[in-house]
Design an enzyme around this catalytic site. Structure first.
Site, PDB file in Angstrom:
ATOM      1  N   HIS A  17       0.852  -1.200   0.000  1.00 29.72           N
ATOM      2  CA  HIS A  17       0.000   0.000   0.000  1.00 29.72           C
ATOM      3  C   HIS A  17       0.882   1.242   0.000  1.00 29.72           C
ATOM      4  O   HIS A  17       1.378   1.684   1.035  1.00 29.72           O
ATOM      5  CB  HIS A  17      -0.913  -0.029   1.241  1.00 29.72           C
ATOM      6  CG  HIS A  17      -1.987   1.010   1.229  1.00 29.72           C
ATOM      7  ND1 HIS A  17      -3.316   0.725   1.486  1.00 29.72           N
ATOM      8  CD2 HIS A  17      -1.949   2.344   0.988  1.00 29.72           C
ATOM      9  CE1 HIS A  17      -4.037   1.830   1.414  1.00 29.72           C
ATOM     10  NE2 HIS A  17      -3.224   2.833   1.125  1.00 29.72           N
ATOM     11  N   HIS A  19       1.095   5.042  -2.359  1.00 32.45           N
ATOM     12  CA  HIS A  19       0.496   5.856  -3.432  1.00 32.45           C
ATOM     13  C   HIS A  19       1.596   6.556  -4.228  1.00 32.45           C
ATOM     14  O   HIS A  19       2.437   7.243  -3.641  1.00 32.45           O
ATOM     15  CB  HIS A  19      -0.441   6.912  -2.851  1.00 32.45           C
ATOM     16  CG  HIS A  19      -1.685   6.344  -2.226  1.00 32.45           C
ATOM     17  ND1 HIS A  19      -2.919   6.385  -2.835  1.00 32.45           N
ATOM     18  CD2 HIS A  19      -1.880   5.720  -1.042  1.00 32.45           C
ATOM     19  CE1 HIS A  19      -3.824   5.814  -2.043  1.00 32.45           C
ATOM     20  NE2 HIS A  19      -3.219   5.402  -0.943  1.00 32.45           N
ATOM     21  N   ASP A  21       1.322   9.149  -6.098  1.00 33.99           N
ATOM     22  CA  ASP A  21       1.236  10.606  -5.950  1.00 33.99           C
ATOM     23  C   ASP A  21       1.427  11.045  -4.493  1.00 33.99           C
ATOM     24  O   ASP A  21       1.292  12.232  -4.184  1.00 33.99           O
ATOM     25  CB  ASP A  21      -0.091  11.139  -6.519  1.00 33.99           C
ATOM     26  CG  ASP A  21      -1.319  10.411  -5.997  1.00 33.99           C
ATOM     27  OD1 ASP A  21      -1.235   9.212  -5.663  1.00 33.99           O
ATOM     28  OD2 ASP A  21      -2.395  11.052  -5.908  1.00 33.99           O
ATOM     29  N   GLY A 174      -9.810   7.993  -1.461  1.00 32.93           N
ATOM     30  CA  GLY A 174     -10.404   9.321  -1.312  1.00 32.93           C
ATOM     31  C   GLY A 174     -11.190   9.366  -0.010  1.00 32.93           C
ATOM     32  O   GLY A 174     -11.137   8.423   0.779  1.00 32.93           O
ATOM     33  N   HIS A 201      -9.920   0.847   0.196  1.00 35.21           N
ATOM     34  CA  HIS A 201      -9.632   1.646   1.396  1.00 35.21           C
ATOM     35  C   HIS A 201     -10.889   1.591   2.274  1.00 35.21           C
ATOM     36  O   HIS A 201     -11.944   2.093   1.864  1.00 35.21           O
ATOM     37  CB  HIS A 201      -9.392   3.107   1.030  1.00 35.21           C
ATOM     38  CG  HIS A 201      -8.001   3.438   0.589  1.00 35.21           C
ATOM     39  ND1 HIS A 201      -7.518   3.152  -0.650  1.00 35.21           N
ATOM     40  CD2 HIS A 201      -6.986   4.061   1.261  1.00 35.21           C
ATOM     41  CE1 HIS A 201      -6.272   3.588  -0.743  1.00 35.21           C
ATOM     42  NE2 HIS A 201      -5.915   4.148   0.409  1.00 35.21           N
ATOM     43  N   GLU A 204     -10.788   3.352   7.749  1.00 36.29           N
ATOM     44  CA  GLU A 204      -9.740   4.328   8.073  1.00 36.29           C
ATOM     45  C   GLU A 204     -10.403   5.537   8.723  1.00 36.29           C
ATOM     46  O   GLU A 204     -10.185   5.813   9.902  1.00 36.29           O
ATOM     47  CB  GLU A 204      -8.993   4.730   6.792  1.00 36.29           C
ATOM     48  CG  GLU A 204      -7.918   5.785   6.984  1.00 36.29           C
ATOM     49  CD  GLU A 204      -7.379   6.319   5.653  1.00 36.29           C
ATOM     50  OE1 GLU A 204      -8.061   6.195   4.624  1.00 36.29           O
ATOM     51  OE2 GLU A 204      -6.264   6.895   5.670  1.00 36.29           O
ATOM     52  N   ASP A 293       1.735   3.969   2.904  1.00 30.62           N
ATOM     53  CA  ASP A 293       0.669   4.847   2.399  1.00 30.62           C
ATOM     54  C   ASP A 293       1.274   5.965   1.543  1.00 30.62           C
ATOM     55  O   ASP A 293       1.300   5.845   0.331  1.00 30.62           O
ATOM     56  CB  ASP A 293      -0.186   5.418   3.540  1.00 30.62           C
ATOM     57  CG  ASP A 293      -1.621   5.687   3.110  1.00 30.62           C
ATOM     58  OD1 ASP A 293      -2.012   5.236   2.013  1.00 30.62           O
ATOM     59  OD2 ASP A 293      -2.369   6.331   3.873  1.00 30.62           O
TER      60      ASP A 293
HETATM   61  O1  LIG Z   1      -4.950   7.006   3.193  1.00 35.91           O
HETATM   62  C1  LIG Z   1      -5.654   7.355   2.238  1.00 35.91           C
HETATM   63  N1  LIG Z   1      -6.999   7.222   2.303  1.00 35.91           N
HETATM   64  C2  LIG Z   1      -7.814   7.551   1.267  1.00 35.91           C
HETATM   65  N2  LIG Z   1      -7.347   8.065   0.135  1.00 35.91           N
HETATM   66  C3  LIG Z   1      -6.017   8.253   0.022  1.00 35.91           C
HETATM   67  C4  LIG Z   1      -5.132   7.913   1.034  1.00 35.91           C
HETATM   68  N3  LIG Z   1      -3.880   8.219   0.633  1.00 35.91           N
HETATM   69  C5  LIG Z   1      -3.992   8.717  -0.596  1.00 35.91           C
HETATM   70  N4  LIG Z   1      -5.281   8.760  -0.973  1.00 35.91           N
HETATM   71  C6  LIG Z   1      -5.833   9.269  -2.232  1.00 35.91           C
HETATM   72  C7  LIG Z   1      -5.192  10.569  -2.668  1.00 35.91           C
HETATM   73  C8  LIG Z   1      -4.547  10.239  -3.979  1.00 35.91           C
HETATM   74  O2  LIG Z   1      -4.612  11.309  -4.895  1.00 35.91           O
HETATM   75  C9  LIG Z   1      -5.325   9.039  -4.454  1.00 35.91           C
HETATM   76  C10 LIG Z   1      -4.660   8.162  -5.492  1.00 35.91           C
HETATM   77  O3  LIG Z   1      -3.388   7.755  -5.114  1.00 35.91           O
HETATM   78  O4  LIG Z   1      -5.588   8.332  -3.264  1.00 35.91           O
HETATM   79 ZN   LIG Z   2      -3.923   4.777   1.016  1.00 33.24          ZN
END
Ligand SMILES: O=c1[nH]cnc2c1ncn2[C@H]1C[C@H](O)[C@@H](CO)O1
Ligand SMILES: [Zn+2]
Length: 357
Positions: A17, A19, A21, A174, A201, A204, A293
């Site tokens: 996990h 991301h 970006d 998101g 997701h 959380e 993350d």
């Molecule tokens: O921890 C998270 N929870 C929900 N959404 C998240 C988390 N970390 C990143 N994101 C979102 C923001 C990014 O733009 C998107 C794609 O990677 O996923």
């Molecule tokens: Zn995430």
């Protein structure tokens, strides 16, 4: 002797996990902003920018945490920038000793200057190929759909279209509250019919109903975070735990939890590392994995997440190997390839560190 950060960096690690970006180098954000004319960065000094991301992400709210992504996504709108960011991601993970990673991003967020979804995916796959070459790491890609948007079916189809060339699964991310996973049921049902893998997701920023929907309505293979499963477990004073039906189901079915301790502190999902549910869930033998993350927002790495857990819970090499094998077992690549990495890379790597630290 507890494993040190330096030793942990040498251990073969698995990351499920992370991301794309959320893991850019601060220097790269500044370069890319200059190149594409993005003028909304809070500062153009890389050191200050790195600090800004960490502080701005530390509000205790997932919604505010997510606002910081405007700046990373803002500079990832061209093929060249996507190739560079993905290549550097693979390099940085390899330098930290990660041998297998699944990195996710949302293609729909990278089309503002005219790239098609296919072009976005191809650029990222090319970057991972370049950054992985000769570095002892394999990177699989997960395509994320944004849960507040309505493009999940399109993104699921994209994931299936690219499944044989590096895309290994699908995800939704998101803001969680107000956007339940069942909003995207058609996409999950499509993926199941296609025998494709996906994680969600869930648990959380919202609790058990989100986890329940992700598993029982949508059929998620894994849970992104899933920390709130703790709400379905009660612990008596003598330490004995009683699992509710959902928690028991998650443990019985060996549903992997992609836990991201530092991120959870920043979004308010856990009060401290020492009080993070990962301690109890590991003790109860849930299939727990340890993840980053967003390495930029949390100023972290796989090794640093492990080092924090070693400090808080006194974990030893056997614990770290257990988390790592759990993660490899839970990956979305074929069984024989997972087994080859466990027996050929992970176990020998840990054995060497255990006997000759
Ligand atoms: O921890 C998270 N929870 C929900 N959404 C998240 C988390 N970390 C990143 N994101 C979102 C923001 C990014 O733009 C998107 C794609 O990677 O996923
Ligand atoms: Zn995430």
């Amino acid at each position: 002797m507890s494993p040190t950060l330096d030793e942990i960096r040498r251990a073969p690690k698995v990351l499920l996990h992370d991301h794309l970006d959320g893991g850019l180098r601060a220097e790269t954000i500044v370069d890319l902003a200059r190149e594409c004319g993005y003028d909304r960065l809070p500062t153009t000094d890389p050191g200050n920018l790195r600090q800004w991301f960490e502080e701005a992400s530390d509000s205790g709210s997932l919604e505010r945490y997510l606002e910081t992504f405007d700046h990373t996504v803002g500079v990832m709108q061209t093929r060249e920038s996507l190739v560079r960011v993905a290549a550097e991601c693979a390099e940085d993970l390899a330098a930290d000793g990660v041998v297998y990673a699944e990195v996710r991003f949302a293609p729909e967020q990278h089309t503002t200057t005219g790239l098609s979804l296919d072009q976005v995916v191809e650029a990222v796959l090319e970057g991972f190929r370049i950054g992985s070459e000769g570095r002892g790491i394999r990177v699989g890609t997960l395509l994320t759909a944004m849960r507040h948007m309505a493009r999940s079916m399109e993104i699921a189809e994209l994931a299936v279209r690219y499944r044989d060339v590096g895309v290994v699964g699908f995800d939704i991310a998101g803001a969680e509250a107000g956007y339940p996973p069942t909003r995207h049921l058609d996409a999950f049902e499509y993926l199941q019919r296609e025998n494709a893998h996906f994680t969600i997701h869930a648990g959380e920023a919202f609790g058990l109903p989100s986890i329940w929907q992700a598993i029982q309505w949508c059929g998620a293979d894994r849970l992104g975070h899933g920390v709130r499963i703790i709400d379905d477990i009660s612990v008596a004073e003598d330490g004995t735990a009683k699992l509710g039906r959902l928690a028991a189901y998650v443990r019985d079915k060996r549903i992997p939890l992609e836990m991201c301790p530092t991120s959870n502190l920043q979004t308010g999902a856990a009060p401290s590392i020492a009080e993070h549910p990962i301690g109890l869930l590991r003790r109860l033998h849930f299939r727990v994995t340890v993840n980053t993350d967003n390495r930029l927002m949390s100023s972290t790495s796989s090794s640093m997440e492990f080092a924090k857990l070693v400090e808080a819970f006194g974990y030893d090499w056997d614990d770290l190997q257990w988390f790592t094998v759990n993660a490899m077992k839970s990956a979305f690549i074929p069984f024989d390839e997972r087994l080859a990495l466990i027996n050929g890379v992970i176990k020998p790597g840990f054995a060497q560190l255990k006997w000759q630290p």
